[in-house]
Design an enzyme around this catalytic site. Structure first.
Site, PDB file in Angstrom:
ATOM      1  N   SER A 228       1.075  -1.067  -0.114  1.00 37.67           N
ATOM      2  CA  SER A 228      -0.186  -0.218  -0.152  1.00 37.67           C
ATOM      3  C   SER A 228       0.397   1.189  -0.018  1.00 37.67           C
ATOM      4  O   SER A 228       1.925   1.525   0.587  1.00 37.67           O
ATOM      5  CB  SER A 228      -1.066   0.010   1.424  1.00 37.67           C
ATOM      6  OG  SER A 228      -1.771   1.356   1.068  1.00 37.67           O
TER       7      SER A 228
ATOM      8  N   TYR B 212      -1.783  -0.105  10.210  1.00 35.33           N
ATOM      9  CA  TYR B 212      -1.812  -0.108   9.091  1.00 35.33           C
ATOM     10  C   TYR B 212      -0.577   0.121   8.365  1.00 35.33           C
ATOM     11  O   TYR B 212       0.284  -0.812   7.530  1.00 35.33           O
ATOM     12  CB  TYR B 212      -2.951   0.144   8.659  1.00 35.33           C
ATOM     13  CG  TYR B 212      -2.496  -0.087   6.826  1.00 35.33           C
ATOM     14  CD1 TYR B 212      -3.285  -1.587   6.907  1.00 35.33           C
ATOM     15  CD2 TYR B 212      -2.558   0.634   6.032  1.00 35.33           C
ATOM     16  CE1 TYR B 212      -3.639  -2.330   5.161  1.00 35.33           C
ATOM     17  CE2 TYR B 212      -2.530   0.008   4.838  1.00 35.33           C
ATOM     18  CZ  TYR B 212      -3.638  -1.040   4.315  1.00 35.33           C
ATOM     19  OH  TYR B 212      -3.636  -1.671   2.809  1.00 35.33           O
TER      20      TYR B 212
END
Length: 199
Positions: free
Chosen positions: A160, A173
């Site tokens: 990501s 995250y």
């Protein structure tokens, strides 16, 4: 999209293959001739009020069914990537069913959306187990088979943009994806001599 027939004779494993990105990758591989192992925790439909519903309803069997209906071959295997025994079982079932593993996509992942001050430790632990430990153990169990085949292989990891920049309320995250980036870059160097690509 890979050209039709390009992956004929290849066997691909896709974790998180029940919906969203994982399902799309599974269908694309099958459309290009690969035999696909669809792996995920999702054996049942996500309810409409579920966090996961927005990513598309479905399960591993539905993805495998879509592949079969399009003329491809797929094997659905339930697998929680945070559990090493389930990852080992995934690899074992794949090799027993198809005889080899050529491609693996580590796509399974979970979010960890919370400011640090409110972050629940259980959520953080789960995020790190799924987003970091799982993909590394996937490589641990797959690589001996790829090395033994002496025909190269490809391992992909879906990461990501959060790994390189600040995302509000997503420290856990972002950290997990940054660690994953570093881990896969390092694994790539470890297996370079075996002609296995890690991306």
């Amino acid at each position: 999209m890979v050209a039709k027939g390009t992956l004929s004779g290849k066997v691909a494993i896709v974790t998180g293959g029940s919906r969203g990105i994982g399902r799309s990758i599974s269908l694309a591989f099958a459309g290009s001739g690969a035999q696909v192992v669809v792996a995920a925790r999702t054996e049942h439909e996500a309810p409409p009020d579920s966090l996961f519903y927005k990513y598309g309803s479905g399960n591993i069997y539905y993805t495998a069914q879509q592949i079969a209906e399009a003329g491809g071959e797929a094997l659905a295997v339930p697998c929680d990537v945070s559990k090493s025994d389930e990852l080992a079982n995934l690899i074992d079932k794949t090799v027993k069913h198809f005889g080899r593993i050529d491609i693996a996509v580590s796509n399974a992942g979970i979010d960890c959306e919370s400011p640090v001050i409110d972050l629940e430790e259980e959520l953080l632990d789960r995020c790190l187990a799924v987003n970091i430990r799982g993909p590394i153990l996937l490589c641990k169990y797959i690589l001996p088979h790829m090395i033994k085949q002496k025909g190269g292989g490809s391992i992909f990891c879906i990461t990501s943009g959060a790994s390189t920049g600040y995302r509000e309320g997503r420290v856990g995250y972002s950290m997990s994806k940054a660690a994953l980036d570093r881990a896969y870059l390092s694994i790539a160097e470890e297996v370079r001599e075996h002609d296995i690509a890690v991306n």
